[in-house]
Motif scaffolding. Structure first.
Motif, short mmCIF file in Angstrom:
data_model
loop_
_atom_site.label_atom_id
_atom_site.label_comp_id
_atom_site.label_asym_id
_atom_site.label_seq_id
_atom_site.Cartn_x
_atom_site.Cartn_y
_atom_site.Cartn_z
N PHE A 53 5.47 9.16 23.29
CA PHE A 53 5.32 7.70 23.25
C PHE A 53 4.09 7.26 24.03
O PHE A 53 3.25 6.51 23.53
N GLY A 56 0.84 8.69 22.50
CA GLY A 56 0.52 7.97 21.27
C GLY A 56 -0.10 6.62 21.55
O GLY A 56 -1.06 6.21 20.89
N LEU A 57 0.44 5.91 22.55
CA LEU A 57 -0.15 4.61 22.94
C LEU A 57 -1.58 4.79 23.45
O LEU A 57 -2.48 4.02 23.09
N TYR A 77 3.29 8.01 18.47
CA TYR A 77 4.00 6.86 19.02
C TYR A 77 5.36 6.68 18.33
O TYR A 77 6.38 6.49 18.99
#
Length: 127
Positions: A53, A56-57, A77
């Motif tokens: 997460f 990915g951001l 993400y």
């Protein structure tokens, strides 16, 4: 008259009644193992999902104008979000139920009571 009574006592002694039979300790051990596995899988999914997460951001933020890398970050993400969404409930339920059935297993005991008023085996079930 003695023969029917002796026969009845023999039948009562040799035939076990399974109407109320339920081996709780075996069921608790199986449930404890299942919930421990659930807790472990939930922990792994949560940790991996958090990493995916966040990465990915970061990847999406660093590559706003590069379509291929932005899409890779978007995939990371989404996979991380799904992993977090599945891992957190599994972890919470696994921890709660593992603790619950571990306490129930500890509460089920068979003791020898050697007091003067009553001698013999006692079964104590705390809930």
């Amino acid at each position: 008259m003695k023969l029917p009574i002796a026969l009845l006592l023999t039948v009562l002694v040799t035939v076990s009644s399974h109407a109320q039979y339920k081996n709780d300790s075996t069921e608790y051990v199986v449930k404890i193992r299942n919930y421990r596995d659930m807790r472990t899988i939930g922990t792994i999914l949560t940790v991996v999902g958090t990493g995916l997460f966040v990465s990915g951001l970061v990847t999406m933020a660093d590559n706003l104008w590069d379509d291929q890398r932005f899409e890779n970050g978007l995939v990371m993400y989404v996979v991380g979000a799904v992993s977090l969404g599945a891992g957190i409930p599994l972890w919470i339920v696994g921890v709660h139920q593992h603790k619950k059935y571990s306490e129930k297993l500890k509460a089920l005991s068979l003791n020898f009571n050697a007091s003067t008023s009553y001698q013999g085996l006692t079964i104590r079930y705390r809930f």
